[in-house]
Motif scaffolding. Sequence first.
Motif, mmCIF file in Angstrom:
data_model
loop_
_atom_site.group_PDB
_atom_site.id
_atom_site.type_symbol
_atom_site.label_atom_id
_atom_site.label_comp_id
_atom_site.label_asym_id
_atom_site.label_seq_id
_atom_site.Cartn_x
_atom_site.Cartn_y
_atom_site.Cartn_z
ATOM 1 N N VAL A 15 56.646 44.813 39.391
ATOM 2 C CA VAL A 15 55.612 43.802 39.627
ATOM 3 C C VAL A 15 55.766 43.189 41.019
ATOM 4 O O VAL A 15 54.801 43.006 41.749
ATOM 5 C CB VAL A 15 55.666 42.708 38.532
ATOM 6 N N GLU A 16 57.011 42.897 41.398
ATOM 7 C CA GLU A 16 57.259 42.244 42.686
ATOM 8 C C GLU A 16 57.075 43.183 43.878
ATOM 9 O O GLU A 16 56.629 42.772 44.941
ATOM 10 C CB GLU A 16 58.672 41.649 42.712
ATOM 11 N N GLN A 17 57.393 44.457 43.690
ATOM 12 C CA GLN A 17 57.345 45.392 44.811
ATOM 13 C C GLN A 17 56.133 46.313 44.791
ATOM 14 O O GLN A 17 55.903 47.051 45.740
ATOM 15 C CB GLN A 17 58.621 46.241 44.825
ATOM 16 N N GLY A 18 55.378 46.299 43.704
ATOM 17 C CA GLY A 18 54.236 47.192 43.590
ATOM 18 C C GLY A 18 52.941 46.422 43.443
ATOM 19 O O GLY A 18 52.791 45.325 43.978
ATOM 20 N N VAL A 19 52.036 47.005 42.711
ATOM 21 C CA VAL A 19 50.740 46.385 42.448
ATOM 22 C C VAL A 19 50.672 46.061 40.972
ATOM 23 O O VAL A 19 51.022 46.883 40.126
ATOM 24 C CB VAL A 19 49.587 47.332 42.839
ATOM 25 N N PHE A 20 50.220 44.875 40.644
ATOM 26 C CA PHE A 20 50.168 44.428 39.260
ATOM 27 C C PHE A 20 48.827 43.743 39.019
ATOM 28 O O PHE A 20 48.417 42.881 39.781
ATOM 29 C CB PHE A 20 51.308 43.441 38.985
ATOM 30 N N THR A 21 48.148 44.152 37.971
ATOM 31 C CA THR A 21 46.883 43.522 37.609
ATOM 32 C C THR A 21 46.562 43.846 36.163
ATOM 33 O O THR A 21 47.130 44.775 35.588
ATOM 34 C CB THR A 21 45.735 43.989 38.534
ATOM 35 N N SER A 22 45.661 43.107 35.584
ATOM 36 C CA SER A 22 45.160 43.442 34.255
ATOM 37 C C SER A 22 44.140 44.559 34.409
ATOM 38 O O SER A 22 43.326 44.534 35.329
ATOM 39 C CB SER A 22 44.500 42.224 33.606
ATOM 40 N N LEU A 23 44.206 45.523 33.533
ATOM 41 C CA LEU A 23 43.277 46.645 33.591
ATOM 42 C C LEU A 23 42.276 46.570 32.451
ATOM 43 O O LEU A 23 42.596 46.109 31.361
ATOM 44 C CB LEU A 23 44.045 47.971 33.490
ATOM 45 N N ARG A 24 41.097 47.034 32.727
ATOM 46 C CA ARG A 24 40.089 47.167 31.680
ATOM 47 C C ARG A 24 39.957 48.640 31.336
ATOM 48 O O ARG A 24 40.143 49.502 32.189
ATOM 49 C CB ARG A 24 38.742 46.644 32.161
ATOM 50 N N SER A 25 39.620 48.928 30.113
ATOM 51 C CA SER A 25 39.411 50.306 29.714
ATOM 52 C C SER A 25 37.969 50.704 30.016
ATOM 53 O O SER A 25 37.194 49.925 30.577
ATOM 54 C CB SER A 25 39.710 50.476 28.221
ATOM 55 N N VAL A 26 37.618 51.898 29.624
ATOM 56 C CA VAL A 26 36.247 52.369 29.789
ATOM 57 C C VAL A 26 35.339 51.602 28.836
ATOM 58 O O VAL A 26 35.815 51.048 27.836
ATOM 59 C CB VAL A 26 36.162 53.888 29.534
ATOM 60 N N PRO A 27 34.036 51.554 29.112
ATOM 61 C CA PRO A 27 33.139 50.727 28.289
ATOM 62 C C PRO A 27 33.181 50.986 26.786
ATOM 63 O O PRO A 27 33.149 50.060 26.002
ATOM 64 C CB PRO A 27 31.752 51.036 28.865
ATOM 65 N N ASN A 28 33.273 52.265 26.356
ATOM 66 C CA ASN A 28 33.266 52.513 24.912
ATOM 67 C C ASN A 28 34.665 52.536 24.299
ATOM 68 O O ASN A 28 34.821 52.791 23.120
ATOM 69 C CB ASN A 28 32.507 53.803 24.576
#
Length: 196
Positions: A15-28
């Motif tokens: 998390v500290e050295q990379g990229v961190f975010t909440s992800l959403r799935s595909v619409p269905n």
Amino acid sequence: RWIDEGKLPTIKRLVEQGVFTSLRSVPNTSSPPAWTSFATGKNPGKHGIFRFTERNFDNYRYIYVNGAHRKARTFWEILCGDKTGCVVNVPMTYPAQPINGCMISGFDAPGAESEGACYPEEIVAELSRENGQYWIMRDTGDMLRKGAGWSRFAESLHENMEMRYRHIRYLMEKFDWNIFVTVFGETDLAQHFYWK
């Protein structure tokens, strides 16, 4: 919370050295388009996989969708041009692609020893010979329907994970790999069957 409590030091470092975010799935939120979006970085409109089945409009029958229906390149196809990779048990990868390394298809394959389920073709036979039977996914849900009970179901999930781990370790030692992608689908099964 577990990161703050010091229980996940590796995740904390990522998390500290990379990229961190909440992800959403595909619409269905269906597995085939979600896994294909993971592999391609594209949405279903661009990679062409929307669900488990698709209508054949010549005869109006349904056909099962698999990795052959994908209309976009995967990240391992791009990377394995000059790198070595292993892709194991990732859904929507049947038939296995001839990559620089090895590929064993996920749950869209008819079985681990089916034609086209792995590349190179002999890799599953080698795994089974060296480490015991390799399977893509045993029908643990069927055992519940037949009355095996929740405890036996949980044991089976653990057996599946231990089997996959043994084979993955073997492949990690066999290949001089740059990228290794694998899926443990047992968490998915547990969430489907143990929900509520």
